[in-house]
Design a protein around this motif. Structure first.
Motif, short mmCIF file in Angstrom:
data_model
loop_
_atom_site.label_atom_id
_atom_site.label_comp_id
_atom_site.label_asym_id
_atom_site.label_seq_id
_atom_site.Cartn_x
_atom_site.Cartn_y
_atom_site.Cartn_z
N ARG A 1 -12.37 4.62 -0.55
CA ARG A 1 -11.02 5.15 -0.75
C ARG A 1 -10.50 5.75 0.55
NH1 ARG A 1 -9.20 9.95 -4.97
NH2 ARG A 1 -7.02 10.09 -4.26
N THR A 2 -9.23 5.54 0.81
CA THR A 2 -8.56 6.16 1.94
C THR A 2 -7.26 6.78 1.46
OG1 THR A 2 -7.35 4.16 2.55
CG2 THR A 2 -9.53 4.47 3.55
N ALA A 3 -6.81 7.81 2.15
CA ALA A 3 -5.56 8.47 1.82
C ALA A 3 -4.97 9.10 3.06
CB ALA A 3 -5.77 9.52 0.73
N GLY A 4 -3.67 9.32 3.05
CA GLY A 4 -3.01 10.00 4.15
C GLY A 4 -2.45 9.04 5.17
N GLU A 5 -2.14 9.60 6.36
CA GLU A 5 -1.42 8.85 7.38
C GLU A 5 -2.13 8.90 8.73
OE1 GLU A 5 3.20 9.48 6.36
OE2 GLU A 5 2.06 11.34 6.62
N LEU A 6 -1.89 7.84 9.50
CA LEU A 6 -2.41 7.82 10.87
C LEU A 6 -1.80 8.95 11.68
CD1 LEU A 6 -2.10 3.98 11.61
CD2 LEU A 6 -4.15 5.23 10.88
N GLU B 1 2.80 5.72 8.20
CA GLU B 1 1.85 4.62 8.39
C GLU B 1 0.51 5.02 7.77
OE1 GLU B 1 0.33 1.48 11.82
OE2 GLU B 1 1.61 3.18 12.38
N ALA B 2 0.14 4.33 6.71
CA ALA B 2 -1.01 4.75 5.90
C ALA B 2 -2.34 4.46 6.57
CB ALA B 2 -0.96 4.05 4.55
N ILE B 3 -3.28 5.34 6.34
CA ILE B 3 -4.67 5.09 6.71
C ILE B 3 -5.23 4.04 5.76
CG2 ILE B 3 -6.98 6.11 6.64
CD1 ILE B 3 -5.77 8.66 7.74
N THR B 4 -5.97 3.08 6.33
CA THR B 4 -6.62 2.04 5.54
C THR B 4 -8.10 2.03 5.88
OG1 THR B 4 -6.46 0.24 7.15
CG2 THR B 4 -4.50 0.70 5.81
N SER B 5 -8.83 1.14 5.22
CA SER B 5 -10.27 1.04 5.51
C SER B 5 -10.51 0.42 6.88
CB SER B 5 -10.98 0.22 4.43
OG SER B 5 -10.49 -1.12 4.43
#
Length: 531
Positions: free
Chosen positions: A68-73, A79-83
């Motif tokens: 799981r990821t959450a939040g922003e770069l 711009e969402a944080i991803t895996s």
């Protein structure tokens, strides 16, 4: 907030019968992993500590069972944080460096007990006997006799003008606090030497070797050890600090991310996907650690990396939370027991970036967490909760329980461990006779100027320009108030005259500040008047 999850099963409740690496399946009861419970730990940690972003993954039986990821770069920019987002893994790099060295040992290109000078003839420690005797293994286990974080001011704060050659040369001037091999004290600078040993033995730069020997064969395609183009690579998390209840980006990457001197100690960046590949390889080497039909690392090397080489102090919290009876350092890994199970782990800390990797090899389980915020407490809490979820008989407690314990520890700390109130400070005047202005030189840190500034006397480092500030007087003491308020502690300054020459020493104002602010290792001598 963007959330990405991937679960091995669609059900919220995953019942996983974990089998130890040795012994029969009946040696332990089944362990129940509740995905919704992990979500709660994730959400509560994000909320309690106001993190800008968080990435968590759990591996069991060689499979990623939670991701799981959450939040922003960059907080507030959408711009969402991803895996696939790159995080600085900081000191989790150390296990990658020791694995690289182990690969070279497997090839017969070096040995753990090789003298360092065999590979780096110009290498020097402060004591000539230690220079002769220090072995490759000693670079990895924090037993050099140097104080904690000795020489780290050549690495942080970033950016600075120190080179890798400066760092290695500087070790000759760092005076030990203890006898060689007598006790544990964490260091980064000797890992930089270890990276240079790898380069000498492997015939390529540390960065090239990491790509060739670690990232490429294991398929860690998003890991970066050297310079890269930020926008071409893309999806790069930026560090944040918490100011006035908001997360603010600071020390942001430029368009080109440069190679850093501390690469071998803490300079690698990886995505959550890559760190889970790394996790699976360690937990199931027979399945996930085979490259081209051959073991990526021999069993003998793996055992050496996970052997306790230097005992570490076992604190009361670890005894209370993990029921630990031993604690020590291997080659780039920390080792302890948690409720009767072996725990192999490490953390990574850089300004605005925190990471952790925990392996429970007897349970064939492990997890990764990374955040791009000021997350010291968040990391401690979430890592402990996830560990308890896997090994504690009663499972994990709520996030608030762990967080409240940490808060009580801070509130009950004795005065000697607290930063003094400096609000009554006054700027030192340029004509103060107690302040011998001029250019001062430390043999490893280089020059600083103590010279007139429009508001008083300015301290300005030549090679670490972030360390610039004004001299302030507080009662009968003087300290530097840094212009950059993200620096973790101000620094006391003391002067004395020896053989007719002014000398200056420094110390942390906050006694509990990160040991990498190793002002205590500085010894300046005045070498010139102000220009």
């Amino acid at each position: 907030m963007n959330i990405r999850r991937s679960l091995r099963a669609s059900a919220a409740l995953l019942v996983l019968c974990l089998v130890p690496l040795t012994g029969a399946a009946g040696d332990k009861p089944p362990i129940t992993l509740d995905a919704a419970a992990i979500d709660t730990l994730f959400d509560d940690t994000m909320a309690r500590y106001g993190l800008p972003g968080l990435a968590v993954g759990v591996v069991v039986d060689g499979e990623v069972v939670y991701q799981r990821t959450a939040g922003e770069l960059r907080a507030g920019e959408g711009e969402a944080i991803t895996s696939r987002s790159l995080f600085k893994v900081a000191s989790n790099t150390k296990a990658m460096t020791t694995a690289l060295l182990a690969r070279l040992v497997d090839r017969g290109l070096l040995a753990w007990d090789d003298p360092v000078v065999k590979h780096l003839p110009a290498f020097r420690m402060h004591d000539p006997w230690v220079t002769r005797e220090i072995q490759v293994r000693d670079l990895l286990i924090h037993n050099s006799g140097l104080g904690p974080g000795a020489g780290d001011l050549m690495l942080w704060p970033e950016p600075n003008h120190f080179t890798r050659e400066d760092v290695v040369a500087g070790l000759a001037h760092l005076k030990p606090l203890h006898s060689f091999r007598s006790r544990y004290a964490y260091d980064n600078t000797l890992y930089i030497v270890a990276g240079e040993v790898a380069a000498a033995a492997g015939g390529a730069s540390y960065e090239e070797l990491m790509e060739r020997e670690v990232f490429a064969p294991l398929g860690m395609s998003r890991c970066e050890a050297g310079a890269f183009d930020r926008d071409a690579v893309g999806d790069v998390a930026q560090p944040h600090r918490r100011v006035g209840g908001r997360n603010l980006v600071y020390r942001e990457d430029g368009a080109t991310v440069d190679t850093v001197p501390m690469a071998a100690a803490g300079g690698v960046r990886c995505s959550l996907d890559d760190m889970l590949v790394w996790t699976r390889m360690w937990l199931q080497p027979g399945q996930h650690g085979v490259v081209d039909g051959r073991p990526w690392l021999s069993d003998a090397r793996r055992r050496e990396l996970w052997t306790l080489h230097t005992p570490m102090p076992l604190g009361s919290r670890m005894r209370d939370w993990d029921g630990s009876r031993f604690y020590g350092y291997g080659y780039g890994w920390r080792l302890n027991d948690a409720h009767g199970r072996l725990k192999v782990s490490h953390t990574g800390t850089l300004s605005g970036m925190y990471s952790a990797l925990t392996l429970l090899p007897e349970l064939d389980a492990g997890f990764v967490m990374m955040t791009n915020g000021s997350g010291d407490g968040a990391r401690t809490v979430l890592v402990q909760a996830l560990s308890d979820l896997l090994v504690r008989p009663g499972g994990a407690r709520p996030v608030a329980w762990y967080a409240d314990v940490l808060q009580r520890e801070r509130d009950e700390a004795p005065p000697a461990r607290r930063a003094p109130d400096t609000s009554a400070r006054e700027a030192v005047s340029t004509g103060d006779p107690a302040i011998p202005t001029g250019v001062y030189r430390d043999p490893w840190f280089g020059d600083v100027r103590l010279c007139a500034h429009e508001r008083g006397v300015e301290f300005a480092s030549a090679k670490s320009p972030t360390l610039t500030g004004l001299l302030m007087r507080l009662d009968d003491r003087v300290f530097v108030d840094w212009f950059d308020d993200s620096i973790g502690t101000d620094a006391w300054v003391e002067f004395k005259v020896d053989d007719g020459r002014p000398r200056m020493t420094m110390a942390k104002v906050d006694p509990e500040a990160d040991f990498s602010y190793d002002f205590e290792d500085l010894a300046f001598e005045r070498v010139a008047p102000c220009p």
